[in-house]
Design a protein around this motif. Sequence first.
Motif, PDB file in Angstrom:
ATOM      1  N   ARG A  71      37.616   4.674  22.205  1.00  0.00           N
ATOM      2  CA  ARG A  71      35.909   3.691  22.241  1.00  0.00           C
ATOM      3  C   ARG A  71      36.311   2.512  21.785  1.00  0.00           C
ATOM      4  O   ARG A  71      35.501   1.725  22.123  1.00  0.00           O
ATOM      5  CB  ARG A  71      35.267   4.730  21.741  1.00  0.00           C
ATOM      6  N   THR A 217      39.393   9.799  36.136  1.00  0.00           N
ATOM      7  CA  THR A 217      38.023  10.250  36.388  1.00  0.00           C
ATOM      8  C   THR A 217      37.965  11.511  36.803  1.00  0.00           C
ATOM      9  O   THR A 217      37.258  12.363  36.178  1.00  0.00           O
ATOM     10  CB  THR A 217      37.084   9.443  37.425  1.00  0.00           C
ATOM     11  N   ASN A 220      38.778  13.825  33.989  1.00  0.00           N
ATOM     12  CA  ASN A 220      37.711  13.778  33.068  1.00  0.00           C
ATOM     13  C   ASN A 220      36.980  14.885  33.707  1.00  0.00           C
ATOM     14  O   ASN A 220      36.257  15.749  33.009  1.00  0.00           O
ATOM     15  CB  ASN A 220      36.867  12.618  32.920  1.00  0.00           C
ATOM     16  N   GLN A 221      36.437  14.991  34.999  1.00  0.00           N
ATOM     17  CA  GLN A 221      35.816  15.946  35.650  1.00  0.00           C
ATOM     18  C   GLN A 221      36.389  17.234  35.569  1.00  0.00           C
ATOM     19  O   GLN A 221      35.871  18.409  35.277  1.00  0.00           O
ATOM     20  CB  GLN A 221      35.454  15.580  37.180  1.00  0.00           C
ATOM     21  N   ASP A 272      34.655  14.852  26.607  1.00  0.00           N
ATOM     22  CA  ASP A 272      33.901  13.692  27.758  1.00  0.00           C
ATOM     23  C   ASP A 272      34.073  12.285  27.280  1.00  0.00           C
ATOM     24  O   ASP A 272      34.609  11.583  27.974  1.00  0.00           O
ATOM     25  CB  ASP A 272      32.545  14.113  27.994  1.00  0.00           C
ATOM     26  N   ARG A 273      33.729  12.190  25.950  1.00  0.00           N
ATOM     27  CA  ARG A 273      33.814  10.695  25.521  1.00  0.00           C
ATOM     28  C   ARG A 273      35.370  10.250  25.521  1.00  0.00           C
ATOM     29  O   ARG A 273      35.312   9.139  25.647  1.00  0.00           O
ATOM     30  CB  ARG A 273      33.062  10.417  24.291  1.00  0.00           C
ATOM     31  N   THR A 275      37.929  11.268  27.129  1.00  0.00           N
ATOM     32  CA  THR A 275      38.495  11.073  28.256  1.00  0.00           C
ATOM     33  C   THR A 275      37.887   9.970  29.024  1.00  0.00           C
ATOM     34  O   THR A 275      38.535   9.104  29.704  1.00  0.00           O
ATOM     35  CB  THR A 275      38.708  12.262  29.081  1.00  0.00           C
ATOM     36  N   GLN A 276      36.641   9.717  28.947  1.00  0.00           N
ATOM     37  CA  GLN A 276      36.135   8.576  29.313  1.00  0.00           C
ATOM     38  C   GLN A 276      36.617   7.195  29.112  1.00  0.00           C
ATOM     39  O   GLN A 276      36.991   6.343  29.570  1.00  0.00           O
ATOM     40  CB  GLN A 276      34.527   8.716  29.285  1.00  0.00           C
ATOM     41  N   SER A 280      38.408   4.271  31.022  1.00  0.00           N
ATOM     42  CA  SER A 280      37.718   3.228  30.886  1.00  0.00           C
ATOM     43  C   SER A 280      38.647   1.627  30.577  1.00  0.00           C
ATOM     44  O   SER A 280      38.744   0.864  30.840  1.00  0.00           O
ATOM     45  CB  SER A 280      36.542   3.094  29.836  1.00  0.00           C
TER      46      SER A 280
END
Length: 292
Positions: A71, A217, A220-221, A272-273, A275-276, A280
């Motif tokens: 992040r 993505t 992540n899914q 989730d956060r 891997t997002q 990103s």
Amino acid sequence: MDWLFEFPELLDIDTDAIDSAVRGFAVWAGGVLDAITDGLGGLVNGIDWLLSHVPWPLLVLVVVALGWKARGRLRSGVLYGALFALVGAVGYWEMMLITLSIVIASVLISLVLGLPVGILLSGSDRANRVVRPVLDTMQTMPVFVYLIPAMILFGTGNAPAVIATVIYAIVPVIRLTSLGIRQVDREVVEAAKSFGSTKWQAMFKVQIPQALPTIMTGVNQTIMMAMAMVVTCSMIGARGLGMEVINAVNRIQIGRGLLAGASVVVLAIILDRLTQGWFSDRKKGPGGGKEQ
């Protein structure tokens, strides 16, 4: 006039024959299925053994570091580490590690199988048209249906949970890998080939790096769908937080169910956060992924 309102049953499908065929196959291929069961069970137990032998402060610090890196902010990493520790604080640390072990095993298998399939589908329109209905069926089939053949063929426990989870969660990584590669600018690919790159060199050195945000993505899914399916798989004996939720439902214990359910949500949010943040950063480059 009843015939106008009662649809005629023209097809009488023998579902008992289907059940008998699956059970017969389970008996005929018992040796192979037992070997697969042992292998998957060993994989889950190995990951769980590894996680359980890491001191809990170190695991929390790893989550903090991953959150900080993904992040781009220390406070995000500290927040994820605090949430991770909160699950242990309410008494679900060991169950969380078991759930995480099943998720990791399922995602690893999904990626090993799904990424090559997605790459192959990206290069063939005919194969893509043939496989698309299969992927549609896998994605829209009620999740409980996957539990039945998994239980018949592999028994109960963590191994059939991994099988059912892989079947359910593999679809996004296949779809988005193929889609991402297809969306790469043709001129870029042609330029690579004009400089002497072969088809596979262009694929791995140009198309896949360009498609990496879309592929991530899909990863992540896949992780999120695996997390959801692992809880459902507690109905066929998968241990962990899902089993705690099922026990709370069976005993009508609202508080126990809320705590276990909240722990599942916390683990899912952290995965989730993280891997997002990874995809990103891939998409935005240096300085990307700064949001909390």
